[in-house]
Design an enzyme around this catalytic site. Sequence first.
Site: not given
Length: 477
Positions: A173, A204, A206-207, A209-210, A248, A282, A382
């Site tokens: 995904k 899709g 995250g909430p 499909v993830g 990560e 990152c 960040e």
Amino acid sequence: MAILDRRKFYINGAWVDPATPNDLGVINPATEEVFATISMGSEADVDAAVAAARAAFASYSRTSVDDRIALLESILAVYKRRYDEFATTITQEMGAPATLSKNAQAAVGVGHLEGFLKGLKEIQFRSTNFNGDTILREPIGVCGLITPWNWPMNQIVLKVLPALAAGCTMVLKPSELTPIDAMLYAEVLHEAGVPAGVFNLVNGEGPVVGAALSRHPQVDMMSFTGSTRGGTAVARDGAATVKRVTLELGGKSPNLVFADTDVEAAVKRGVRHCFQNTGQSCNAPTRMLVERSAYDQAVEVAKATAEATEVGDPALEGSHIGPLVSQLQFDRVQTLIQAAIDEGARLVAGGPGKPDGRNVGYFVKPTVFADVRNDMRIAQEEVFGPVLAMIPFDTEEEAIEIANDTPYGLAAYIQTGDPERAGRVSTQLRAGMVHINGEDMGYGSPFGGYKMSGLGREGGHFGIEDFLEVKVVSRPK
């Protein structure tokens, strides 16, 4: 310009329609215009992709190492042939300037693959323990892979390739902000001969499909790159079925500049690195810690370097920086810039708002703050934008203390003319990667961090091992 129609998903070796239509426009962040349309998947799409991966695992997991080496070499050849397509796509969907896309963003698809080929040849999949027992390393199973938008190909290849090398099957995904390069990579894998069902792709949120991947009882492992919030959600969802989870996540990497280095060169290098990819990395060195005797000089150099940094059209070649990826990211960066001002940091370059002449697109000013305290939001959170926080220190011990005073531990940077100091300090920094005097890590070295920067390592044989189970078989009597 015609809008690309990329509404299909790649499942079981074919491009298929989503279970339920749910369109989303993909926006070029430099123009704020939609240039492609994708579908947003559902739990039903995830179920279909996982079923395909599960069915394919029985045969693919039993392929030989030589077979998988040949497959990776085939992928490398196809990728090289279509290299320029990836560079152009990444520029269009996430705003990386053309030169950066060609020389770095797309280049990782070659470099990491070569690193994995060398790593795959190093791993002993069958060995004998000191006591005579047999040790086997076997593919863990079906893997869910969730990747971000900031270095889209980098994170895709750091997950897909080690999974293939290990003998796993998978469902990817990608970020819904940068899905087109992932779909292009699916075409590469198909052309290279990856068997049907081994690799699957569902776009899709995250909430949706993830989370469906993370909770799925037929998924054995989740590999996630993105925000700490997203990573903890994946870990929570995966806990119910005791999945292996590798993460990560973020970073707030310190860059320690000692007075015994070439301060001007070190600061210029550090500012440019912080601003690379418009700060959307990152591992960016976003906290510059400078020895007090060199601090005033460093602030002036940082100011001049930021003011000389050009912001421009990402479609053009050059060393300029492009826009941020989205309106949401632009708003977040503006909020943190204002927070730094409100908390008393000294603004020496850039600041709130868009650069002059950049009214369209998510462009921001290259920004430097001096006299930052390490408890300020700008030093702890960040930013993911071209924003540098400068902090003075008096002693080596204080520099180490400030550097480690963060919830993250991804990367750290040391600038010094004293090799003994470089070695001494590097062992005391709580970070997964330490760069000395501007040197980068080579392909195949482990990428990852301590503390809230994640779990596991990516790249080379370390990355492949994360996708392997260890089995012991007793010595026969």
